[in-house]
Design a protein around this motif. Sequence first.
Motif, PDB file in Angstrom:
ATOM      1  N   ASP A  91      31.602  10.860  24.258  1.00 42.13           N
ATOM      2  CA  ASP A  91      31.653  11.531  22.953  1.00 42.13           C
ATOM      3  C   ASP A  91      31.350  13.028  23.040  1.00 42.13           C
ATOM      4  N   LEU A  92      30.771  13.457  24.155  1.00 42.40           N
ATOM      5  CA  LEU A  92      30.460  14.878  24.313  1.00 42.40           C
ATOM      6  C   LEU A  92      31.712  15.721  24.549  1.00 42.40           C
ATOM      7  N   GLU A  93      32.781  15.070  24.949  1.00 46.44           N
ATOM      8  CA  GLU A  93      34.005  15.807  25.279  1.00 46.44           C
ATOM      9  C   GLU A  93      34.467  16.664  24.102  1.00 46.44           C
ATOM     10  N   GLY A  94      34.770  17.909  24.379  1.00 44.30           N
ATOM     11  CA  GLY A  94      35.268  18.818  23.361  1.00 44.30           C
ATOM     12  C   GLY A  94      34.202  19.594  22.620  1.00 44.30           C
ATOM     13  N   LEU A  95      32.938  19.258  22.849  1.00 40.83           N
ATOM     14  CA  LEU A  95      31.854  19.961  22.156  1.00 40.83           C
ATOM     15  C   LEU A  95      31.351  21.147  22.986  1.00 40.83           C
ATOM     16  N   VAL A  96      31.042  22.237  22.305  1.00 44.93           N
ATOM     17  CA  VAL A  96      30.441  23.406  22.946  1.00 44.93           C
ATOM     18  C   VAL A  96      28.961  23.388  22.581  1.00 44.93           C
ATOM     19  N   ILE A  97      28.114  23.167  23.581  1.00 46.31           N
ATOM     20  CA  ILE A  97      26.683  22.971  23.345  1.00 46.31           C
ATOM     21  C   ILE A  97      25.887  24.161  23.879  1.00 46.31           C
ATOM     22  N   ARG A  98      25.047  24.708  23.028  1.00 46.87           N
ATOM     23  CA  ARG A  98      24.128  25.776  23.444  1.00 46.87           C
ATOM     24  C   ARG A  98      22.955  25.187  24.204  1.00 46.87           C
ATOM     25  N   VAL A  99      22.596  25.830  25.296  1.00 50.09           N
ATOM     26  CA  VAL A  99      21.372  25.490  26.015  1.00 50.09           C
ATOM     27  C   VAL A  99      20.618  26.781  26.335  1.00 50.09           C
ATOM     28  N   PRO A 100      19.327  26.686  26.619  1.00 48.44           N
ATOM     29  CA  PRO A 100      18.607  27.872  27.106  1.00 48.44           C
ATOM     30  C   PRO A 100      19.166  28.306  28.460  1.00 48.44           C
ATOM     31  N   LYS A 101      18.790  29.502  28.868  1.00 49.66           N
ATOM     32  CA  LYS A 101      19.228  29.996  30.180  1.00 49.66           C
ATOM     33  C   LYS A 101      18.344  29.385  31.255  1.00 49.66           C
ATOM     34  N   ASN A 102      18.561  28.089  31.480  1.00 51.04           N
ATOM     35  CA  ASN A 102      17.721  27.305  32.387  1.00 51.04           C
ATOM     36  C   ASN A 102      18.625  26.413  33.231  1.00 51.04           C
ATOM     37  N   GLU A 103      18.535  26.559  34.547  1.00 52.01           N
ATOM     38  CA  GLU A 103      19.467  25.870  35.431  1.00 52.01           C
ATOM     39  C   GLU A 103      19.357  24.349  35.353  1.00 52.01           C
ATOM     40  N   ILE A 104      18.145  23.831  35.182  1.00 54.49           N
ATOM     41  CA  ILE A 104      17.985  22.375  35.107  1.00 54.49           C
ATOM     42  C   ILE A 104      18.724  21.824  33.893  1.00 54.49           C
ATOM     43  N   MET A 105      18.572  22.478  32.758  1.00 50.32           N
ATOM     44  CA  MET A 105      19.217  21.992  31.538  1.00 50.32           C
ATOM     45  C   MET A 105      20.733  22.177  31.607  1.00 50.32           C
ATOM     46  N   ILE A 106      21.173  23.285  32.165  1.00 46.84           N
ATOM     47  CA  ILE A 106      22.610  23.513  32.337  1.00 46.84           C
ATOM     48  C   ILE A 106      23.218  22.426  33.215  1.00 46.84           C
ATOM     49  N   ASP A 107      22.561  22.136  34.337  1.00 42.76           N
ATOM     50  CA  ASP A 107      23.089  21.135  35.261  1.00 42.76           C
ATOM     51  C   ASP A 107      23.029  19.724  34.697  1.00 42.76           C
ATOM     52  N   THR A 108      22.092  19.467  33.798  1.00 49.30           N
ATOM     53  CA  THR A 108      22.044  18.154  33.158  1.00 49.30           C
ATOM     54  C   THR A 108      23.304  17.925  32.325  1.00 49.30           C
ATOM     55  N   TYR A 109      23.682  18.915  31.533  1.00 48.66           N
ATOM     56  CA  TYR A 109      24.909  18.767  30.746  1.00 48.66           C
ATOM     57  C   TYR A 109      26.145  18.684  31.635  1.00 48.66           C
ATOM     58  N   LYS A 110      26.143  19.426  32.721  1.00 47.67           N
ATOM     59  CA  LYS A 110      27.276  19.338  33.646  1.00 47.67           C
ATOM     60  C   LYS A 110      27.388  17.935  34.228  1.00 47.67           C
ATOM     61  N   SER A 111      26.237  17.273  34.444  1.00 45.93           N
ATOM     62  CA  SER A 111      26.283  15.902  34.966  1.00 45.93           C
ATOM     63  C   SER A 111      26.917  14.947  33.968  1.00 45.93           C
ATOM     64  N   TRP A 112      26.916  15.353  32.700  1.00 46.74           N
ATOM     65  CA  TRP A 112      27.534  14.545  31.647  1.00 46.74           C
ATOM     66  C   TRP A 112      28.985  14.954  31.377  1.00 46.74           C
ATOM     67  N   GLY A 113      29.490  15.885  32.169  1.00 48.71           N
ATOM     68  CA  GLY A 113      30.910  16.206  32.089  1.00 48.71           C
ATOM     69  C   GLY A 113      31.297  17.390  31.242  1.00 48.71           C
ATOM     70  N   ILE A 114      30.315  18.149  30.734  1.00 52.20           N
ATOM     71  CA  ILE A 114      30.664  19.349  29.963  1.00 52.20           C
ATOM     72  C   ILE A 114      29.906  20.551  30.507  1.00 52.20           C
ATOM     73  N   SER A 115      30.473  21.724  30.274  1.00 59.72           N
ATOM     74  CA  SER A 115      29.824  22.956  30.705  1.00 59.72           C
ATOM     75  C   SER A 115      29.200  23.625  29.489  1.00 59.72           C
ATOM     76  N   PRO A 116      27.875  23.615  29.383  1.00 56.89           N
ATOM     77  CA  PRO A 116      27.220  24.155  28.194  1.00 56.89           C
ATOM     78  C   PRO A 116      27.237  25.689  28.185  1.00 56.89           C
ATOM     79  N   THR A 117      26.855  26.249  27.040  1.00 54.15           N
ATOM     80  CA  THR A 117      26.846  27.699  26.862  1.00 54.15           C
ATOM     81  C   THR A 117      25.408  28.203  26.805  1.00 54.15           C
ATOM     82  N   PRO A 118      24.943  28.907  27.843  1.00 53.48           N
ATOM     83  CA  PRO A 118      23.591  29.490  27.782  1.00 53.48           C
ATOM     84  C   PRO A 118      23.526  30.558  26.697  1.00 53.48           C
ATOM     85  N   MET A 119      22.468  30.511  25.898  1.00 55.44           N
ATOM     86  CA  MET A 119      22.339  31.439  24.775  1.00 55.44           C
ATOM     87  C   MET A 119      20.864  31.651  24.478  1.00 55.44           C
ATOM     88  N   ALA A 120      20.475  32.886  24.212  1.00 55.23           N
ATOM     89  CA  ALA A 120      19.089  33.190  23.874  1.00 55.23           C
ATOM     90  C   ALA A 120      18.699  32.464  22.592  1.00 55.23           C
TER      91      ALA A 120
END
Length: 334
Positions: free
Chosen positions: A161-190
Amino acid sequence: MKLFSKLAIAAFTATLFAAPASAKNFKIAVGDSGGSSQEATGLGFVSALEELSGGKHTATLFLNGQLGSEQDTVNEAAIGTLDMSLLAINNITPFSPTVGVFSLPYVILSLEDAEKLTQGPIGAELTENTIEDAGVRIIAWTYTGFRRLTNSKKPVKSVADLEGLVIRVPKNEIMIDTYKSWGISPTPMAWSETFAGLQTKVVDGQDNPYTTINAMKFYEVQKYVTNIRYIFSIEPLVISEQVFQELSAEDQDIVLKAGEAATQASATFLREKEAEIKDILIEKGMQIDDPENDEAEFIELATKAVWPKFYESIGGIEKLNAVLAEIGREPVAE
Protein backbone atom coordinates in the motif's frame (compact mmCIF):
# COMPACT_ATOMS: atom_id res chain seq x y z
CA MET A 1 21.60 65.97 47.69
CA LYS A 2 17.99 64.84 47.77
CA LEU A 3 18.31 63.53 44.21
CA PHE A 4 21.43 61.58 45.19
CA SER A 5 19.62 60.09 48.19
CA LYS A 6 16.69 58.96 46.07
CA LEU A 7 19.03 57.37 43.55
CA ALA A 8 21.00 55.64 46.29
CA ILE A 9 17.82 54.27 47.89
CA ALA A 10 16.56 53.05 44.51
CA ALA A 11 19.85 51.33 43.79
CA PHE A 12 19.89 49.69 47.24
CA THR A 13 16.30 48.49 46.81
CA ALA A 14 17.07 47.05 43.39
CA THR A 15 20.02 45.19 44.85
CA LEU A 16 17.86 43.67 47.58
CA PHE A 17 15.34 42.29 45.11
CA ALA A 18 17.72 41.32 42.31
CA ALA A 19 18.30 37.66 41.54
CA PRO A 20 21.50 36.20 42.95
CA ALA A 21 24.53 36.84 40.77
CA SER A 22 24.86 33.13 39.95
CA ALA A 23 21.19 32.71 39.05
CA LYS A 24 20.50 31.47 35.56
CA ASN A 25 17.57 31.38 33.17
CA PHE A 26 18.41 28.54 30.80
CA LYS A 27 17.23 28.90 27.21
CA ILE A 28 15.73 25.63 25.96
CA ALA A 29 15.10 25.10 22.25
CA VAL A 30 12.11 22.78 21.74
CA GLY A 31 11.29 21.29 18.35
CA ASP A 32 7.58 20.61 18.96
CA SER A 33 4.74 22.93 19.88
CA GLY A 34 2.52 23.31 22.93
CA GLY A 35 0.66 20.19 24.06
CA SER A 36 3.45 17.87 22.94
CA SER A 37 5.44 15.33 24.93
CA GLN A 38 8.47 17.55 24.46
CA GLU A 39 6.66 20.43 26.15
CA ALA A 40 5.65 18.13 29.01
CA THR A 41 9.31 17.20 29.54
CA GLY A 42 10.38 20.83 29.34
CA LEU A 43 7.75 21.98 31.83
CA GLY A 44 8.69 19.14 34.17
CA PHE A 45 12.30 20.26 34.02
CA VAL A 46 11.48 23.93 34.68
CA SER A 47 9.27 23.06 37.66
CA ALA A 48 11.83 20.75 39.24
CA LEU A 49 14.70 23.17 38.56
CA GLU A 50 12.92 26.03 40.30
CA GLU A 51 11.96 23.85 43.26
CA LEU A 52 15.37 22.22 43.72
CA SER A 53 17.23 25.51 43.41
CA GLY A 54 14.87 27.33 45.79
CA GLY A 55 13.88 29.66 42.98
CA LYS A 56 17.44 30.63 42.08
CA HIS A 57 17.35 29.06 38.63
CA THR A 58 14.65 28.78 36.01
CA ALA A 59 14.40 28.03 32.30
CA THR A 60 12.43 29.31 29.33
CA LEU A 61 11.05 27.04 26.60
CA PHE A 62 11.22 28.25 23.01
CA LEU A 63 8.66 25.99 21.33
CA ASN A 64 8.05 24.98 17.73
CA GLY A 65 11.59 25.41 16.49
CA GLN A 66 11.80 29.11 17.30
CA LEU A 67 15.56 28.86 17.83
CA GLY A 68 16.29 26.91 14.65
CA SER A 69 16.26 23.36 13.34
CA GLU A 70 16.94 20.55 15.78
CA GLN A 71 20.34 19.75 14.27
CA ASP A 72 21.27 23.43 14.31
CA THR A 73 20.50 23.62 18.01
CA VAL A 74 22.81 20.66 18.69
CA ASN A 75 25.61 22.59 16.97
CA GLU A 76 24.84 25.72 18.98
CA ALA A 77 24.77 23.82 22.26
CA ALA A 78 28.04 22.10 21.36
CA ILE A 79 29.83 25.46 21.07
CA GLY A 80 28.07 26.91 24.11
CA THR A 81 25.92 29.56 22.40
CA LEU A 82 22.72 27.75 23.43
CA ASP A 83 22.06 26.29 26.88
CA MET A 84 19.78 23.38 26.08
CA SER A 85 17.86 21.66 23.30
CA LEU A 86 14.99 19.19 23.41
CA LEU A 87 14.93 17.19 20.20
CA ALA A 88 14.35 13.84 18.52
CA ILE A 89 17.17 11.38 19.08
CA ASN A 90 17.54 10.84 15.34
CA ASN A 91 18.79 14.42 15.11
CA ILE A 92 21.62 13.67 17.54
CA THR A 93 22.62 10.44 15.77
CA PRO A 94 24.60 12.22 13.01
CA PHE A 95 26.80 13.75 15.75
CA SER A 96 26.98 10.70 18.02
CA PRO A 97 26.22 7.56 15.98
CA THR A 98 26.01 5.09 18.87
CA VAL A 99 22.70 6.58 20.05
CA GLY A 100 21.30 5.28 16.77
CA VAL A 101 20.79 1.92 18.48
CA PHE A 102 17.57 3.39 19.91
CA SER A 103 16.42 4.31 16.39
CA LEU A 104 16.88 0.88 14.82
CA PRO A 105 13.46 -0.33 13.66
CA TYR A 106 11.58 -2.65 16.01
CA VAL A 107 14.19 -2.65 18.79
CA ILE A 108 12.05 -0.81 21.38
CA LEU A 109 8.58 -2.31 21.55
CA SER A 110 7.03 -0.55 24.57
CA LEU A 111 7.32 2.43 26.89
CA GLU A 112 8.66 0.05 29.54
CA ASP A 113 11.46 -1.00 27.15
CA ALA A 114 12.31 2.66 26.56
CA GLU A 115 12.40 3.45 30.29
CA LYS A 116 14.59 0.48 31.12
CA LEU A 117 17.10 1.26 28.37
CA THR A 118 17.38 5.01 28.84
CA GLN A 119 17.45 5.01 32.64
CA GLY A 120 19.90 2.11 32.99
CA PRO A 121 23.56 1.49 32.16
CA ILE A 122 23.02 1.64 28.40
CA GLY A 123 21.49 5.11 28.64
CA ALA A 124 24.37 6.22 30.85
CA GLU A 125 26.91 4.90 28.35
CA LEU A 126 25.20 6.68 25.45
CA THR A 127 25.19 9.91 27.47
CA GLU A 128 28.96 9.63 27.93
CA ASN A 129 29.39 8.96 24.22
CA THR A 130 27.30 12.00 23.36
CA ILE A 131 29.38 14.25 25.61
CA GLU A 132 32.54 13.07 23.88
CA ASP A 133 31.17 13.02 20.32
CA ALA A 134 28.84 16.02 20.25
CA GLY A 135 29.75 18.25 23.17
CA VAL A 136 26.29 17.93 24.72
CA ARG A 137 25.07 15.99 27.76
CA ILE A 138 21.74 14.16 27.88
CA ILE A 139 20.01 15.11 31.14
CA ALA A 140 16.44 13.91 30.49
CA TRP A 141 14.54 11.60 28.17
CA THR A 142 11.20 12.31 26.52
CA TYR A 143 9.01 9.31 25.73
CA THR A 144 6.80 10.34 22.83
CA GLY A 145 5.49 6.96 21.70
CA PHE A 146 5.59 4.97 18.48
CA ARG A 147 5.98 6.86 15.23
CA ARG A 148 2.71 6.28 13.36
CA LEU A 149 2.54 6.70 9.61
CA THR A 150 0.10 9.32 8.29
CA ASN A 151 -0.81 10.31 4.76
CA SER A 152 -3.40 12.29 2.83
CA LYS A 153 -4.16 9.83 0.02
CA LYS A 154 -5.23 6.35 1.10
CA PRO A 155 -5.35 3.77 3.89
CA VAL A 156 -2.08 1.87 4.30
CA LYS A 157 -2.31 -1.62 5.78
CA SER A 158 0.46 -3.45 3.94
CA VAL A 159 3.89 -2.75 2.52
CA ALA A 160 2.36 -2.84 -0.96
CA ASP A 161 0.00 0.00 0.00
CA LEU A 162 2.99 2.32 0.34
CA GLU A 163 3.51 2.29 -3.41
CA GLY A 164 3.03 5.72 -4.95
CA LEU A 165 3.25 7.64 -1.68
CA VAL A 166 5.85 10.35 -1.07
CA ILE A 167 6.78 10.14 2.62
CA ARG A 168 8.73 12.76 4.56
CA VAL A 169 11.37 11.50 6.95
CA PRO A 170 14.01 13.28 9.04
CA LYS A 171 17.52 13.52 7.62
CA ASN A 172 18.45 10.25 9.29
CA GLU A 173 20.02 7.32 7.46
CA ILE A 174 18.40 4.62 9.60
CA MET A 175 14.90 5.95 8.96
CA ILE A 176 15.59 6.52 5.26
CA ASP A 177 16.87 2.97 4.85
CA THR A 178 13.88 1.56 6.72
CA TYR A 179 11.51 3.01 4.14
CA LYS A 180 13.76 1.82 1.34
CA SER A 181 13.48 -1.70 2.78
CA TRP A 182 9.73 -1.34 2.26
CA GLY A 183 10.18 -0.46 -1.39
CA ILE A 184 9.90 3.33 -1.46
CA SER A 185 12.41 6.15 -1.43
CA PRO A 186 11.38 8.69 1.22
CA THR A 187 11.99 12.44 1.09
CA PRO A 188 14.31 13.85 3.79
CA MET A 189 12.92 17.15 5.05
CA ALA A 190 13.66 19.43 8.00
CA TRP A 191 11.09 19.33 10.79
CA SER A 192 10.39 23.05 10.44
CA GLU A 193 9.34 22.50 6.81
CA THR A 194 7.16 19.44 7.35
CA PHE A 195 3.72 20.99 7.91
CA ALA A 196 4.09 23.22 4.84
CA GLY A 197 5.32 20.25 2.83
CA LEU A 198 2.21 18.26 3.75
CA GLN A 199 -0.08 21.24 3.20
CA THR A 200 1.27 21.97 -0.29
CA LYS A 201 1.38 18.25 -1.24
CA VAL A 202 5.13 18.29 -1.78
CA VAL A 203 4.95 15.15 0.35
CA ASP A 204 1.93 12.92 0.97
CA GLY A 205 2.76 11.72 4.44
CA GLN A 206 5.10 11.51 7.42
CA ASP A 207 5.46 9.53 10.62
CA ASN A 208 5.26 10.74 14.21
CA PRO A 209 3.63 9.70 17.50
CA TYR A 210 0.02 10.55 18.28
CA THR A 211 1.04 13.29 20.70
CA THR A 212 3.08 15.03 18.00
CA ILE A 213 0.45 14.55 15.29
CA ASN A 214 -2.04 16.29 17.56
CA ALA A 215 0.27 19.03 18.86
CA MET A 216 1.36 19.94 15.32
CA LYS A 217 -2.25 19.81 14.02
CA PHE A 218 -1.36 17.38 11.26
CA TYR A 219 -5.01 16.35 11.21
CA GLU A 220 -5.57 19.53 9.20
CA VAL A 221 -3.48 18.16 6.31
CA GLN A 222 -3.58 14.36 6.82
CA LYS A 223 -6.45 11.89 6.75
CA TYR A 224 -5.08 8.35 7.23
CA VAL A 225 -3.06 6.88 10.10
CA THR A 226 -1.38 3.47 10.14
CA ASN A 227 -0.53 2.01 13.54
CA ILE A 228 2.98 0.94 12.65
CA ARG A 229 5.43 0.85 15.55
CA TYR A 230 8.76 0.69 13.79
CA ILE A 231 10.38 3.29 16.04
CA PHE A 232 9.52 4.30 19.57
CA SER A 233 10.29 8.00 19.57
CA ILE A 234 12.75 9.04 22.27
CA GLU A 235 13.59 12.72 22.48
CA PRO A 236 16.37 13.74 24.86
CA LEU A 237 16.87 17.04 26.61
CA VAL A 238 20.52 17.97 26.21
CA ILE A 239 22.60 20.66 27.87
CA SER A 240 25.71 22.20 26.39
CA GLU A 241 28.64 20.46 28.10
CA GLN A 242 30.44 23.78 28.13
CA VAL A 243 27.53 25.41 29.97
CA PHE A 244 27.26 22.42 32.33
CA GLN A 245 30.94 22.58 33.27
CA GLU A 246 30.63 26.30 34.06
CA LEU A 247 28.07 25.49 36.78
CA SER A 248 29.07 24.86 40.38
CA ALA A 249 29.05 21.24 41.57
CA GLU A 250 25.87 21.99 43.53
CA ASP A 251 24.13 23.47 40.50
CA GLN A 252 25.25 20.57 38.30
CA ASP A 253 23.58 18.20 40.76
CA ILE A 254 20.41 20.31 40.71
CA VAL A 255 20.29 20.24 36.90
CA LEU A 256 20.78 16.46 36.81
CA LYS A 257 18.07 15.87 39.43
CA ALA A 258 15.70 18.20 37.57
CA GLY A 259 16.40 16.14 34.47
CA GLU A 260 15.44 12.95 36.29
CA ALA A 261 12.18 14.57 37.38
CA ALA A 262 11.52 15.70 33.80
CA THR A 263 12.02 12.14 32.56
CA GLN A 264 9.39 10.88 35.00
CA ALA A 265 7.03 13.70 34.01
CA SER A 266 7.35 12.62 30.38
CA ALA A 267 6.50 8.99 31.12
CA THR A 268 3.48 10.08 33.16
CA PHE A 269 2.29 12.37 30.38
CA LEU A 270 2.43 9.60 27.78
CA ARG A 271 0.66 7.06 29.98
CA GLU A 272 -2.10 9.49 30.84
CA LYS A 273 -2.59 11.24 27.50
CA GLU A 274 -1.84 8.95 24.56
CA ALA A 275 -5.17 7.10 24.42
CA GLU A 276 -7.05 10.35 24.92
CA ILE A 277 -5.11 12.01 22.10
CA LYS A 278 -5.80 9.09 19.77
CA ASP A 279 -9.53 9.63 20.36
CA ILE A 280 -9.12 13.35 19.64
CA LEU A 281 -7.52 12.56 16.28
CA ILE A 282 -10.47 10.34 15.36
CA GLU A 283 -12.84 13.15 16.36
CA LYS A 284 -10.85 15.46 14.08
CA GLY A 285 -11.63 13.15 11.17
CA MET A 286 -8.56 10.92 10.96
CA GLN A 287 -8.99 7.25 10.03
CA ILE A 288 -6.77 4.87 12.00
CA ASP A 289 -5.93 1.41 10.63
CA ASP A 290 -3.79 -1.45 11.93
CA PRO A 291 -1.22 -3.06 9.60
CA GLU A 292 -2.01 -6.52 8.29
CA ASN A 293 -0.73 -9.66 10.05
CA ASP A 294 0.42 -7.78 13.12
CA GLU A 295 2.97 -5.87 11.02
CA ALA A 296 4.93 -9.06 10.20
CA GLU A 297 6.01 -8.03 6.69
CA PHE A 298 7.13 -4.56 7.82
CA ILE A 299 9.14 -6.12 10.66
CA GLU A 300 10.85 -8.81 8.58
CA LEU A 301 11.91 -6.49 5.77
CA ALA A 302 13.18 -3.72 8.05
CA THR A 303 15.12 -5.80 10.57
CA LYS A 304 16.84 -7.95 7.92
CA ALA A 305 17.87 -5.04 5.74
CA VAL A 306 18.54 -2.26 8.27
CA TRP A 307 20.00 -3.83 11.41
CA PRO A 308 23.16 -5.31 9.80
CA LYS A 309 23.90 -2.12 7.88
CA PHE A 310 24.30 -0.12 11.12
CA TYR A 311 26.08 -2.60 13.39
CA GLU A 312 29.39 -0.78 12.96
CA SER A 313 28.04 2.74 13.62
CA ILE A 314 26.21 1.75 16.81
CA GLY A 315 29.26 0.03 18.27
CA GLY A 316 28.97 -3.48 16.87
CA ILE A 317 26.46 -6.31 16.88
CA GLU A 318 27.36 -6.93 20.53
CA LYS A 319 25.97 -3.49 21.39
CA LEU A 320 22.63 -4.34 19.81
CA ASN A 321 22.63 -7.68 21.63
CA ALA A 322 23.31 -5.90 24.94
CA VAL A 323 20.28 -3.70 24.30
CA LEU A 324 18.13 -6.68 23.40
CA ALA A 325 19.29 -8.59 26.49
CA GLU A 326 18.45 -5.62 28.73
CA ILE A 327 14.80 -5.82 27.61
CA GLY A 328 14.57 -9.62 27.60
CA ARG A 329 14.85 -10.22 23.86
CA GLU A 330 16.78 -12.91 22.03
CA PRO A 331 20.21 -11.92 20.66
CA VAL A 332 21.00 -11.58 16.98
CA ALA A 333 23.19 -14.36 15.64
CA GLU A 334 26.57 -13.21 14.37
